[in-house]
Scaffold this active site. Structure first.
Site: not given
Ligand code: AMP
Ligand code: MG
Length: 518
Positions: A194, A272
């Site tokens: 990105r 976030d």
């Molecule tokens: P999101 O709602 O998908 O934006 O993610 C919420 C949180 O979960 C963020 O801190 C992301 O970095 C973490 N996260 C989501 N998927 C993964 C993954 N496969 N491995 C590590 N962290 C993840």
């Molecule tokens: Mg996120």
């Protein structure tokens, strides 16, 4: 090897975590942690964006070079890259979630773009970081392709967004429980690179405030203003932070108006996932409105409350800004700056929404009474199951001297007879209102077609691109992305990408609803 210049200000000007090892932990007193991407077995470039490459002064062929593919896969670094992951928190579905952070995003460096602008390169899915919590740091091809495709489509639609440089298959599999039914399956993995001037989120500020680390909160605010909001340098220091918060509010309002204009539903508007620059960020279970339904949410996790459905997005954005205001409160002597910022949101939203809807309906400005006409149109689109994108394109074709619902027929998922009388009545009033603009039909049509895209990356189209790519064929993705480069222009050879969603896609996973498992 292409040569890029990196200055990595986030690392150099904000405190880092002293722990060099990569294990999951709570990180305090620091904005970032050192982390290296975890190499993958057999990287293969599936797609790249020549337009995003050009921002960096690179050609698409520069990205295709094996040495560069290795960089885009997390297997190698360019000179000047110093990878890091950042620490943030957030409110998820209305609840404070504590530390989250870049769990699978790794920033490689902040490059100086061809036009002198700052462009941070960030890999998503390049392995775990100290913020990975219980997850693997990886991403599946289906979600990576969706992020790659939609980032670039949004850019071409004129919607503020983070960009995507590349989509690389990792050659490895990732285990995901796609339907949350306890049956995880191995899926192909991928990594997206990105690009954005900044990946800072509301949650970066919220976490420092929640931990009462006010000194660092203050530093991050001033750093963000200095690095990411250069236009505010002219504002006297005493008013700068207030002006900044109001600017964040106004940009967020403009973003919401764009999302409503093009029919985009983010699906996970947690704090976030809110960019401080007012960019669309973190493409997960997002979706596009086909048949118009203001309550539609693409995210299965969001189904119980529909918190993040299409029509609620402007209210949620405002709620998220209030959480940002809560975090910033200790930095201001009183609430004036914060209430002023939220008022700036309200003002910017109402003027952006009026401008957007006036343009969509073919009016040069917003007049009293337009609200009723617009509200009735949306009620009718919902009741009669009309495709939002196609409706506005067909509306541009309506003959104001003799309006007839037949003009709209090809935008309807059902024969429009049952609602023909209501459409006729509405069209008659619409024609009267629109005739007041005194615009020649061709000029009106052209202006409307600049506000109303003909092509958007509909869910079922992205799903087809995924299925082909999973089978090793990226030609569908290429053709789709190529069409989306000119989303407002009728492209007869690409008419299939402007069609109504086919019946088979109505309730098929990936085409109608998505889970967060990515
Ligand atoms: P999101 O709602 O998908 O934006 O993610 C919420 C949180 O979960 C963020 O801190 C992301 O970095 C973490 N996260 C989501 N998927 C993964 C993954 N496969 N491995 C590590 N962290 C993840
Ligand atoms: Mg996120």
């Amino acid at each position: 090897m292409p040569s890029l210049t990196f200055d990595n200000r986030f690392r150099h000007e904000l405190p880092g975590d002293p722990e060099p090892r990569n294990f999951v932990r709570s990180v305090r007193g620091a904005c970032w942690s050192d982390v290296l991407p975890t190499p993958v077995d057999a990287p293969r470039l599936l797609a790249c964006s020549p337009e995003a490459a050009a921002l960096l002064g690179l050609a698409a062929d520069d990205l295709r070079a094996p040495d560069m593919v290795a960089v885009l896969a997390g297997n190698a670094l360019l000179p000047g890259m110093q990878p890091w992951a950042t620490c943030y928190g957030g409110h998820q579905f209305g609840h404070w979630a504590g530390q989250l952070g870049d769990g699978r995003a790794i920033s490689l460096g902040e490059a100086m773009g061809a036009g002198g602008q700052r462009l941070e390169l960030q890999l998503k899915g390049a392995g775990p970081t100290p913020y990975a919590r219980r997850a693997d740091g990886r991403a599946v091809l289906r979600s990576s392709l969706r992020e790659f495709l939609c980032s670039e489509a949004m850019h071409h639609l004129g919607v503020p967004t983070t960009r995507a440089l590349s989509l690389v298959a990792s050659g490895e599999t990732v285990l995901r429980d796609m339907f949350y039914d306890g049956r995880p399956a191995a899926e192909p993995g991928a990594i997206v690179c990105r690009v954005a001037p900044s990946f800072t989120r509301f949650g970066h500020f919220e976490l420092l405030a929640a931990r009462q680390d006010l000194a660092l909160l203050e530093r991050l605010v001033d750093f963000t203003i200095d690095r990411d909001f250069p236009a505010l340098r002219d504002v006297p220091p005493a008013r700068r932070r207030a002006a900044w918060f109001a600017e964040v509010c106004a940009r967020t309002a403009v973003l919401m108006a764009h999302w409503l204009r093009v029919g985009f539903v983010h699906g996970v508007m947690n704090t976030d996932n809110m960019s401080i620059l007012g960019l669309t960020i973190d493409y997960g279970p997002y979706g596009w409105i086909d048949d118009f339904d203001p309550q539609w949410t693409p995210n299965t996790t969001d189904l119980p409350g529909r918190r993040y459905c299409f029509a609620r997005q402007p209210d949620v954005a405002r709620w998220n800004l209030e959480r940002l205001a809560d975090a910033l409160r200790p930095l201001f002597p009183d609430d004036d700056a914060l209430t002023g910022g939220i008022a700036a949101y309200d003002a910017a939203w109402s003027s952006a929404a009026r401008a957007v809807f006036a343009a969509k309906f073919g009016w040069r400005d917003w007049r009293s009474g337009d609200e009723t006409l617009v509200g009735e149109a949306f009620d009718l689109l919902h009741a009669a199951e009309v495709d939002m994108t196609l409706f506005f394109r067909r509306l541009a074709d309506v003959d104001l001297a003799a309006p007839t619902p037949e003009t709209l027929a090809s935008a309807c998922y059902h024969p429009p007879q049952r609602h023909a009388a209501a459409f006729s009545d509405w069209l008659r009033r619409y024609a009267l209102r629109t005739a007041q603009e005194h615009r020649p039909p061709a000029a009106r049509r052209e202006a409307m077609n600049r506000a109303n895209p003909c092509y958007v990356p509909r869910n079922y189209l992205a799903q087809q691109a995924i299925e082909h790519a999973e089978a090793g064929d990226t030609t569908f993705l290429e053709a789709l992305l190529d069409t989306l480069r000119h989303p407002y222009d009728e492209q007869p050879a690409r008419a299939r990408f402007a069609a109504l969603r086919p019946e088979w896609a109505r309730s098929r996973p990936g085409c109608s609803m998505l889970s967060c498992s990515s």
